[in-house]
Design a protein around this motif. Structure first.
Motif, mmCIF file in Angstrom:
data_model
loop_
_atom_site.group_PDB
_atom_site.id
_atom_site.type_symbol
_atom_site.label_atom_id
_atom_site.label_comp_id
_atom_site.label_asym_id
_atom_site.label_seq_id
_atom_site.Cartn_x
_atom_site.Cartn_y
_atom_site.Cartn_z
ATOM 1 N N VAL A 189 -4.677 4.231 11.888
ATOM 2 C CA VAL A 189 -5.242 5.139 10.887
ATOM 3 C C VAL A 189 -4.101 5.964 10.307
ATOM 4 C CG1 VAL A 189 -6.881 6.999 10.454
ATOM 5 C CG2 VAL A 189 -7.404 5.251 12.175
ATOM 6 N N MET A 190 -3.691 5.650 9.099
ATOM 7 C CA MET A 190 -2.500 6.254 8.530
ATOM 8 C C MET A 190 -2.628 7.752 8.292
ATOM 9 S SD MET A 190 -0.267 3.963 8.544
ATOM 10 C CE MET A 190 0.961 4.944 7.684
ATOM 11 N N GLU A 191 -3.847 8.253 8.138
ATOM 12 C CA GLU A 191 -3.997 9.691 7.912
ATOM 13 C C GLU A 191 -3.520 10.499 9.116
ATOM 14 O OE1 GLU A 191 -8.361 11.088 9.040
ATOM 15 O OE2 GLU A 191 -8.423 9.441 7.602
ATOM 16 N N ALA A 217 6.057 9.412 2.468
ATOM 17 C CA ALA A 217 5.455 9.659 1.159
ATOM 18 C C ALA A 217 6.467 9.420 0.041
ATOM 19 C CB ALA A 217 4.914 11.081 1.092
ATOM 20 N N GLU A 218 7.715 9.844 0.269
ATOM 21 C CA GLU A 218 8.744 9.681 -0.756
ATOM 22 C C GLU A 218 9.122 8.214 -0.945
ATOM 23 O OE1 GLU A 218 13.356 11.127 -1.700
ATOM 24 O OE2 GLU A 218 12.284 11.870 0.076
ATOM 25 N N ARG A 219 9.388 7.525 0.157
ATOM 26 C CA ARG A 219 9.828 6.127 0.049
ATOM 27 C C ARG A 219 8.691 5.213 -0.381
ATOM 28 N NH1 ARG A 219 13.420 4.460 5.180
ATOM 29 N NH2 ARG A 219 12.871 2.437 4.274
ATOM 30 N N GLY A 220 7.454 5.588 -0.026
ATOM 31 C CA GLY A 220 6.311 4.782 -0.424
ATOM 32 C C GLY A 220 5.704 5.201 -1.745
ATOM 33 N N ARG A 221 6.308 6.237 -2.367
ATOM 34 C CA ARG A 221 5.921 6.667 -3.711
ATOM 35 C C ARG A 221 4.451 7.073 -3.815
ATOM 36 N NH1 ARG A 221 8.332 2.046 -3.715
ATOM 37 N NH2 ARG A 221 6.521 0.857 -4.435
ATOM 38 N N SER A 222 3.952 7.735 -2.741
ATOM 39 C CA SER A 222 2.561 8.205 -2.786
ATOM 40 C C SER A 222 2.348 9.251 -1.705
ATOM 41 C CB SER A 222 1.593 7.044 -2.566
ATOM 42 O OG SER A 222 0.253 7.513 -2.506
ATOM 43 N N ASN A 223 1.589 10.298 -2.037
ATOM 44 C CA ASN A 223 1.211 11.293 -1.032
ATOM 45 C C ASN A 223 0.088 10.793 -0.137
ATOM 46 O OD1 ASN A 223 3.076 13.299 -1.797
ATOM 47 N ND2 ASN A 223 1.741 13.954 -3.482
ATOM 48 N N ASP A 224 -0.575 9.715 -0.542
ATOM 49 C CA ASP A 224 -1.545 9.026 0.307
ATOM 50 C C ASP A 224 -0.727 8.138 1.252
ATOM 51 O OD1 ASP A 224 -3.250 7.041 1.408
ATOM 52 O OD2 ASP A 224 -4.635 7.193 -0.280
ATOM 53 N N LEU A 225 -0.660 8.515 2.540
ATOM 54 C CA LEU A 225 0.252 7.841 3.457
ATOM 55 C C LEU A 225 -0.112 6.379 3.688
ATOM 56 C CD1 LEU A 225 1.011 10.642 6.071
ATOM 57 C CD2 LEU A 225 2.261 10.013 3.999
ATOM 58 N N LEU A 230 1.635 0.807 2.544
ATOM 59 C CA LEU A 230 1.422 -0.479 1.882
ATOM 60 C C LEU A 230 2.514 -0.762 0.851
ATOM 61 C CD1 LEU A 230 -2.455 -0.396 1.405
ATOM 62 C CD2 LEU A 230 -1.155 -1.782 3.027
ATOM 63 N N ASN A 231 2.943 0.276 0.139
ATOM 64 C CA ASN A 231 4.012 0.103 -0.838
ATOM 65 C C ASN A 231 5.319 -0.290 -0.154
ATOM 66 O OD1 ASN A 231 2.378 0.689 -3.018
ATOM 67 N ND2 ASN A 231 2.970 2.858 -3.118
ATOM 68 N N MET A 232 5.585 0.320 1.017
ATOM 69 C CA MET A 232 6.798 -0.035 1.747
ATOM 70 C C MET A 232 6.757 -1.484 2.227
ATOM 71 S SD MET A 232 7.903 3.332 3.956
ATOM 72 C CE MET A 232 9.280 2.397 4.620
ATOM 73 N N ILE A 233 5.572 -1.917 2.654
ATOM 74 C CA ILE A 233 5.420 -3.318 3.071
ATOM 75 C C ILE A 233 5.697 -4.252 1.898
ATOM 76 C CG2 ILE A 233 3.746 -5.062 3.802
ATOM 77 C CD1 ILE A 233 2.437 -2.892 5.534
#
Length: 253
Positions: A189-191, A217-225, A230-233
């Motif tokens: 649960v990423m939250e 949040a910075e590397r994945g370009r979203s405050n939704d962790l 998912l963006n990092m993947i």
């Protein structure tokens, strides 16, 4: 710089011909909450089993509190709460905690404090088999706490709990870390990542990254962790030019 509570170097773990963990390098700081996050099947439980010394390591090493993982002296310093509750349904809450405490020469005060720490004082005389799912999970935690472990390893402790109980447990984890206990908590649960000082992100047996929630949040370009993860993947799947390969992190000060 604080001493590392856990350090893995070139860690590989296989079962038969299946490679579960592939070349992990990381260090976990003492007195912090480190989240072990990743989808089901990423190797979280296998890594935790390796840390507590119940999983054979294929190659590489894990040191825990300055000793080889699984060393006999660590038995009183490392607590492990598995996904399946390891308590006796026909015994009361108090009797269960006393039983596990006896292995560590815990006092009656230790037993009472452990039960209070998970909010089960009013259920102390009740049989474990009559507890709700959330109460049962908290009893498992109490049985681990009674030894006052320096390192507490928790495998998805909030699974099946309602949001209120999850919040209460995380408050207790924060208090424990403030008191000097090192916690390694797995979750899908990423939250829950926002409660941690540091995160280990696993994907297909590889360490995708070790970073803070803010860095995620910075590397994945979203405050939704979750979206950030998912963006990092996706970045990693596109190749090294688009992602940031994980490196062995320094121990947080």
């Amino acid at each position: 710089m604080s001493e590392a509570a856990i350090e893995a170097t070139g860690l590989h773990i296989s079962r038969g011909r299946t490679r579960i963990l592939r070349g992990l390098d990381f260090a976990v700081a003492s007195g912090r909450i480190t989240g072990l996050l990743g989808p089901s099947g990423s190797g979280k439980t296998t890594l935790m089993r390796g840390i507590v010394g119940v999983q054979r390591i294929t190659r590489g090493s894990i040191s825990v509190l300055g000793r080889q993982a699984g060393s006999a002296p660590l038995r009183h310093d490392v607590g492990y709460v598995t996904q399946g509750a390891s308590v006796y349904s026909d015994l009361s809450v108090e009797a269960n905690v006393k039983y596990f405490g006896a292995m560590h020469k815990a006092s009656a005060t230790d037993v009472a404090e452990s039960i209070a720490a998970v909010g089960l004082e009013s259920f102390a005389k009740q049989k474990a088999g009559n507890l709700s799912g959330g109460e049962f999970s908290r009893l498992s935690l109490a049985c681990a706490l009674v030894a006052h472990p320096k390192l507490l390893v928790l495998d998805e402790p909030t699974v099946g709990l309602d949001p209120v109980l999850r919040a209460e447990l995380w408050e207790r984890f924060v208090d424990m870390a403030a008191g000097g206990t090192t916690l390694l908590v797995s979750s899908h649960v990423m939250e829950e990542a926002s409660h941690c000082s540091s995160l280990l992100l696993l994907r297909d047996g590889l360490l995708l990254a070790q970073l803070t929630p803010a860095e995620l949040a910075e590397r994945g370009r979203s405050n939704d962790l979750e979206r950030a993860f998912l963006n990092m993947i996706k970045d990693a799947e596109r190749g090294p030019d688009s992602g940031h390969p994980a490196k062995k992190s320094e121990v947080a000060s």
